[in-house]
Design a protein around this motif. Structure first.
Motif, PDB file in Angstrom:
ATOM      1  N   PRO A  73       0.827  -1.272  -0.041  1.00 32.94           N
ATOM      2  CA  PRO A  73       0.023   0.070   0.176  1.00 32.94           C
ATOM      3  C   PRO A  73       1.008   1.394   0.107  1.00 32.94           C
ATOM      4  CG  PRO A  73       0.203  -0.901   2.307  1.00 32.94           C
ATOM      5  CD  PRO A  73       1.030  -1.743   1.495  1.00 32.94           C
ATOM      6  N   SER A  74       0.142   2.339  -0.312  1.00 30.24           N
ATOM      7  CA  SER A  74       0.810   3.861   0.082  1.00 30.24           C
ATOM      8  C   SER A  74       0.488   4.189   1.320  1.00 30.24           C
ATOM      9  CB  SER A  74       0.432   4.415  -1.125  1.00 30.24           C
ATOM     10  OG  SER A  74       1.101   5.919  -0.790  1.00 30.24           O
ATOM     11  N   TYR A  75       1.106   4.291   2.520  1.00 29.54           N
ATOM     12  CA  TYR A  75       0.426   4.933   3.675  1.00 29.54           C
ATOM     13  C   TYR A  75       0.554   6.465   3.852  1.00 29.54           C
ATOM     14  CZ  TYR A  75       1.570   0.097   5.462  1.00 29.54           C
ATOM     15  OH  TYR A  75       1.692  -1.222   5.771  1.00 29.54           O
ATOM     16  N   THR A  76      -0.549   6.759   4.398  1.00 23.62           N
ATOM     17  CA  THR A  76      -0.730   8.135   4.939  1.00 23.62           C
ATOM     18  C   THR A  76      -1.077   8.174   6.390  1.00 23.62           C
ATOM     19  OG1 THR A  76      -1.950   8.876   2.758  1.00 23.62           O
ATOM     20  CG2 THR A  76      -2.326  10.245   4.601  1.00 23.62           C
ATOM     21  N   SER A  77       0.049   8.940   6.872  1.00 28.46           N
ATOM     22  CA  SER A  77       0.009   8.887   8.358  1.00 28.46           C
ATOM     23  C   SER A  77      -0.977   9.906   8.979  1.00 28.46           C
ATOM     24  CB  SER A  77       1.279   9.145   9.033  1.00 28.46           C
ATOM     25  OG  SER A  77       2.211   8.230   8.651  1.00 28.46           O
TER      26      SER A  77
END
Length: 398
Positions: free
Chosen positions: A142-146
């Protein structure tokens, strides 16, 4: 043997796998002389060994041929009904058809990764978040967004930011989070489910520590609030912290459309969770045993937490800050910015003390290397005080 001479080729996904940072630290800290605040292990003093022994004996004696046979993927219906009844009594109106039994919460995380994540899919996570979830989800690239957090948990307004748009799911631990020990405030729970409902972002509510509350009032689950707000919430639970982790028994609660698809995922994974274990656990819990058992477990953790907080107040420098959890098993420490907790760990191990640096708990570029996690669950009082005194001296010297 180098990769060119191997008689096999791993998949690209397998080649990207890495080991758990915590598991690697635990290998180092397995020596009995080390005071380890590293492992997130429940205290064995809280394991109801005799009750579990009697339950397995009873199931095998009375229903052995059923318990040792293949069973349905969804899980043992009486236990699913018991779980549904428990959650309904707490305000989360659930039917047994919305419950799927799995091999611990870690399997649930892996299954949800398979279900929701394609390569490059956006996934929202707290900053910091549970390392085991990052390990499970990262397999699916995935591409994580914090989502930033403060002392009251994650900041829900970030769910409505442009960076969060189009996310496949949001992963949250609202109760006594691993690693921080923090609990998401009631107002933020309500705002979070409303924003996720508006943005059509499913919430994965991971709640392994909710029953380990030893202060404050019980707060409504995201599942309960989400159903009222029109949000999609998938709730994960486990028997690891209330009975014993060696049982490897957890559960997923979700709308039927999600459960039906997860059943297909699980059929391709392992057919079903151990029938014998499910039936034995049902035998333990069906008569109200947890109502008598959990207060004892909570009392154990409250005392352990109190010992550590007291020692930290005594030995840590004023420049260090830490959380004051009302439940769970962890305290999160923030050191002055110039101190790298990974470097500090090496010095601590030389002094026979161990902890987990904070770096592995961050998914994005916002890594705070001056953070660390302490677990108080399995360490005796005198060792807590001795270990914290040593750690406090090392921090002061740094």
């Amino acid at each position: 043997m180098d990769s060119l001479s191997q008689p096999f080729t791993f998949s690209q996904r397998a080649q990207k796998l890495t080991g758990s940072a915590i598991r690697e630290i635990l290998k180092v800290t397995a020596r009995p002389e080390i005071i380890s605040f590293a492992g997130g292990l429940p205290t064995p003093a809280g394991f109801p060994v005799e009750e579990i022994h009697r339950a397995f004996d009873k199931v095998l004696s009375e229903q052995g041929r059923v318990a040792l046979q293949y069973a349905t993927t969804e899980g043992y219906l009486p236990l699913r009904q018991w779980l549904a009844d428990q959650m309904t009594a707490e305000g989360d109106v659930v039917s047994p058809d919305e419950v799927l039994l799995v091999n611990g919460s870690q399997q649930a995380l892996d299954m949800l990764g398979k279900l929701f994540i394609d390569e490059g899919s956006k996934v929202l996570v707290e900053s910091p978040t549970y390392l085991g979830a990052l390990q499970a989800f990262s397999l699916y690239e995935p591409s994580y967004t914090s989502i930033p957090t403060d002392e009251q948990g994650m900041l829900p307004e970030y769910v409505s930011s442009p960076e969060a748009a189009g996310a496949r799911m949001l992963y949250a631990l609202p109760n006594f989070q691993n690693p921080t020990g923090l609990r998401l405030a009631l107002e933020r729970r309500q705002e979070l489910v409303e924003r996720c409902a508006a943005a059509r972002i499913p919430i994965i509510e991971d709640d392994p520590y909710g029953e380990l509350r030893y202060a404050g009032e019980r707060l409504p689950s995201l599942l309960s609030l989400g159903r009222k707000a029109g949000a999609t919430v998938v709730r994960l639970g486990t028997f690891s912290k209330v009975l014993a982790p060696g049982l490897r028994l957890g559960y997923i609660v979700a709308p039927r459309a999600i459960i039906d698809k997860l059943v297909q995922v699980k059929q391709a994974t392992d057919l079903h969770t151990s029938t014998l274990t499910q039936m034995a656990v049902y035998e333990v819990v069906r008569t109200g045993f947890l109502d008598k058992h959990l207060p004892t477990v909570r009392d154990l953790y409250q005392k352990q937490c109190g010992y550590m907080l007291d020692a930290m107040q005594q030995h840590f420098p004023a420049s260090a800050k830490w959380t004051h959890p009302e439940g769970g098993m962890f305290i999160w420490v923030t050191l002055p910015e110039h101190i790298d907790a990974t470097v500090l760990l090496q010095k601590a191990i030389d002094k026979l003390v161990a902890f987990v640096p904070g770096e592995p708990f961050y998914a994005g570029a916002d890594v705070k290397r001056n953070t660390l996690r302490l677990s108080f669950a399995t360490v005796p009082e005198e060792k807590i005080r001795e270990g914290i005194a040593i750690l406090g001296k090392l921090i002061s010297e740094a």
